[in-house]
Write an enzyme that holds these catalytic residues in place. Structure first.
Site: not given
Ligand code: NAP
Length: 420
Positions: A159, A229, A283, A307
């Site tokens: 971002y 992740k 995940d 987000d």
């Protein structure tokens, strides 16, 4: 303070910083508070929230001198620019503000004004509490299990806005650097490509993770979960996790232990009052939110994961019409709902103003007006529990009275008067 593009209300006084180190504020009885109504449905939820916050302030013996600021469509209309410097400067100077959603075009066009505001003011922590209000319908069987707060890093990650468009000279320079100088020559497909950079720094990660741990300690929460992740993006998201454990181990003494320490030194039983820092891969975390909801209390994560996660968590407690948030850093708070500008509903007086109203509750808490903040929450909860709801909740419940945005706000105001 004088501005060219902002009018300072005469009836209020500015909020000032009382203590540089702790970020404590000196809040007058009638503080000047900047507000951006926002684009799309911002024109509906902004004024609705303002009415409710006025009522809560007045019911507790105070008032708010609103300072209307312009950004997005309203600023283009008035000043032919997206984000006037005065808007940013006014929030910087006045320290506590609230905003509605601002539209960002997909693909081409200007970059997100929301991201720009957070970056310009270095509001590095996007804090999104997710809790269930009585009476709110939910797609899960036991929404009351959800009582979580997400600390999302607000200034870095993909971002950050460091990206290059396909078929430009810049992107070809970056491609050549990555392939020829850094040795990743088989990694990027031939032909047009867009490239973005994902910076995750030790500084940015640690200051965000500290906020999450401090919150857990100060609010009697048992765990902080680092969501990443890092199995795939080892040097960015993996580093975030490692820096998180470093903060936990090095900066908090016995107040905080890691999940490894919990098992190695305490047989899985955390000592009373100790915060346990653990981590989950993103995940897996998204499914755990549904299957083991009650196990997660405070989340610390990076910009993109945060987000996604907070929208998903918001759905579990009734949807985006309900989910509030705030951006924090350097003794400043810019409250804003999680949802966007939902342009298809703009100006219809239809959507749910609860997310904006509860973002206002976060702002009131930041001012130290805990009584006014509690009134807002109770009044919203009672209104929804009585079956008075906007379209989004009405389509999920049997019976109930469907009301417009403005009517919902009026009912909440009436309830505030009854409760006060
Ligand atoms: P969105 O505006 O959040 O809307 C998505 C859907 O969520 C809506 O169609 C609606 O669902 C539901 N929803 C959102 N707000 C609601 C409310 N107050 N009451 C009831 N339902 C509500 O997301 P988007 O359509 O992806 O984004 C639209 C624009 O907003 C984009 O330009 C995006 O960049 C921007 N955005 C801004 C912010 C921000 O300002 N911080 C955040 C996110 C997105 P149903 O259609 O099912 O009723």
């Amino acid at each position: 303070m004088s501005y060219e593009k902002v009018e300072v209300p005469e009836d209020g006084e500015p909020i000032t910083l009382a203590d540089e180190e702790t970020g404590a504020l000196d809040v007058p009885e009638t503080p000047i508070i900047p507000i951006i109504h926002g684009d799309g449905i911002g024109t509906d939820v902004g004024p609705a929230a303002q009415k409710v916050l006025d009522a809560a302030a007045e019911a507790t013996g105070r008032s708010i001198a609103w300072m209307r600021l312009y950004a997005g469509a309203s600023a283009r209309e008035k000043y032919d620019e997206n984000l006037p410097d005065d808007t940013v400067q006014a929030i910087r100077n006045h320290r506590v503000a609230i905003k509605g959603p601002l539209t960002t075009p997909v693909g081409a066009g200007f970059r997100s004004l929301n991201v720009a505001l957070r970056q310009k003011l270095d509001l590095y922590a996007n804090v999104r509490p997710t809790y269930h209000l009585d009476g709110v319908p939910s797609p899960v069987t036991d929404p009351g299990q959800m009582d979580m707060i997400t600390f999302r890093e607000n200034t870095e990650d993909v971002y950050a806005g460091i990206e290059w468009e396909a078929e430009t000279e810049e992107v070809e320079q970056v491609r050549a650097f990555v392939e020829d100088e850094m040795g990743f020559d088989e990694k990027i497909h031939d032909g047009p490509v867009g490239i973005g950079i994902k910076p995750i720094s030790e500084f940015g990660s640690k200051r965000l993770i500290r906020e999450a741990i401090n919150y857990a300690i100060n609010n009697d929460r048992d765990t902080v979960t680092l969501v990443h992740k890092g199995n795939i993006m080892k040097f960015t998201e993996g580093a975030f996790r490692d820096w998180g454990y470093e903060v936990a181990e090095e900066e908090y003494g016995d107040d905080v232990i890691t999940e490894d320490q919990l098992w190695d030194e305490h047989d899985g039983e955390a000592p009373e009052g100790t915060v346990v820092v653990n981590d989950r891969i993103a995940d897996n975390m998204l499914q755990q939110l549904l299957t083991r909801t009650g196990e997660y209390e405070v989340i610390a994560t990076m910009n993109l994961n945060g987000d996604y996660m907070s929208d998903a968590a918001g759905a579990q407690i009734g949807g985006l019409g309900i989910a509030p948030g705030g951006n924090f850093g350097h003794g400043r708070c810019l409250a804003e709902p999680v949802h966007g500008s939902a342009p298809k509903y703009a100006g219809e007086d239809k959507v749910n103003p609860t997310a904006m109203i509860l973002s206002g509750r976060i702002m009131l808490e930041y001012l130290g007006w805990q009584d006014a903040a509690a009134l807002v929450k109770d009044a919203v909860e009672d209104t929804i529990s009585s079956g008075t709801v906007t379209y989004d909740l009405h389509r999920q419940i049997e019976g109930g009275t469907r009301v417009a945005t403005s009517e919902f706000a009026e009912r909440v105001v009436e309830r505030i008067h009854e409760l006060a």
